[in-house]
Design an enzyme around this catalytic site. Structure first.
Site, PDB file in Angstrom:
ATOM      1  N   ASP A   1      -0.217   5.125   1.024  1.00 47.58           N
ATOM      2  CA  ASP A   1      -0.498   6.083   2.097  1.00 47.58           C
ATOM      3  C   ASP A   1      -0.550   5.390   3.453  1.00 47.58           C
ATOM      4  O   ASP A   1      -1.334   4.465   3.653  1.00 47.58           O
ATOM      5  CB  ASP A   1      -1.831   6.798   1.821  1.00 47.58           C
ATOM      6  CG  ASP A   1      -1.732   7.733   0.634  1.00 47.58           C
ATOM      7  OD1 ASP A   1      -1.049   8.757   0.746  1.00 47.58           O
ATOM      8  OD2 ASP A   1      -2.329   7.418  -0.417  1.00 47.58           O
TER       9      ASP A   1
ATOM     10  N   ASP B   1      -1.578  -0.948   6.058  1.00 48.95           N
ATOM     11  CA  ASP B   1      -1.650  -0.273   7.359  1.00 48.95           C
ATOM     12  C   ASP B   1      -3.074  -0.029   7.819  1.00 48.95           C
ATOM     13  O   ASP B   1      -3.299   0.288   8.976  1.00 48.95           O
ATOM     14  CB  ASP B   1      -0.928   1.080   7.291  1.00 48.95           C
ATOM     15  CG  ASP B   1      -1.713   2.079   6.460  1.00 48.95           C
ATOM     16  OD1 ASP B   1      -2.332   2.985   7.044  1.00 48.95           O
ATOM     17  OD2 ASP B   1      -1.737   1.933   5.221  1.00 48.95           O
TER      18      ASP B   1
ATOM     19  N   ASP C   1       0.878  -1.162   0.000  1.00 50.86           N
ATOM     20  CA  ASP C   1       0.000   0.000   0.000  1.00 50.86           C
ATOM     21  C   ASP C   1       0.926   1.226   0.000  1.00 50.86           C
ATOM     22  O   ASP C   1       2.128   1.100   0.248  1.00 50.86           O
ATOM     23  CB  ASP C   1      -0.877  -0.017   1.252  1.00 50.86           C
ATOM     24  CG  ASP C   1      -1.711   1.229   1.408  1.00 50.86           C
ATOM     25  OD1 ASP C   1      -2.332   1.652   0.412  1.00 50.86           O
ATOM     26  OD2 ASP C   1      -1.729   1.797   2.510  1.00 50.86           O
TER      27      ASP C   1
END
Length: 222
Positions: A11, A167, A9
């Site tokens: 961001d 995250d 991922d």
């Protein structure tokens, strides 16, 4: 089955823009003496939502205009971002992945323009990644699995031949729906979110475990 690719991922995982975004909204709301609806904002982390993070301000203080608030918030964000860098362990994972001959990808709900801009800010070249799949490339973003399925298709591999690093709850759910083993590495913003129990492993930081050990751990669970 042998791991052939690692998918990141962006961001909050490669670059913690999410903490910077939260701080910028909190500072904006604090300026106008209004409580920021953090719990509502957290629901959109890792996805695209119809939720308007400026609505509480404009409803509370009718004289405020959304376009002005957006410009103000953007300026706060850019100031906070100054001096920030890649999350710890990311460069080491990329370097080791290349040494192991793995394909390396980004799958993000953000736009390509956004990702390329902030990769440049933190000093990571786009050529480090074999493919960057963004919201520009799919109909549906996370928690829909389309982004991850597109990366698998690009590499011509099976779900259990990849490992995803995420995250956020929305991001990890997308990986799980794509049947790809998911390792979560939450940041300061996302560490309190509730994650699906099917995640393969949780780390506080990529410094906690070398990539080789992560691959061994995930492979042993399959």
């Amino acid at each position: 089955m042998t791991t052939k690719a690692i998918i990141f991922d962006f961001d909050g995982l490669i670059f913690d823009t999410e903490t910077c975004e939260l701080k910028s909204f909190e500072q904006l709301y604090e300026k106008y003496g209004v409580s920021f609806p953090k719990e509502e904002w957290l629901k959109l982390v890792g996805t695209i939502s119809t939720y308007d993070p400026y609505e509480t301000l404009t409803k509370t203080l009718s004289q405020l205009k959304k376009k002005d608030l957006m410009a103000e918030r953007d300026a706060l964000f850019e100031k906070i971002v100054e001096g920030e860098t890649v999350r710890e362990g990311v460069k080491e994972y990329i370097e080791r992945g290349k040494e192991l001959g793995l394909k390396i990808a980004i799958a993000s709900s953000s736009s390509r323009r956004w990702i390329e801009k902030y990769l440049g800010i933190i000093g990571l070249d786009t050529t480090l990644f074999d493919v960057i799949c963004t919201s520009d490339d799919v109909e549906n973003v996370k928690p829909d699995p389309e982004l991850y399925e597109k990366v698998l298709s690009h590499f011509g591999i099976e779900p259990n031949e990849a490992i995803v690093f995420e995250d956020s709850a929305n991001g990890s759910l997308a990986a799980i729906r794509a049947n790809i083993p998911c390792v979560i590495v939450p940041n300061e913003v996302t560490k309190g979110l509730i994650f699906d129990e099917r995640v393969a492993l949780r780390l506080n930081s990529k410094k906690d475990m070398e990539l080789d050990r992560v691959i061994e751990f995930v492979s042993a669970r399959q």
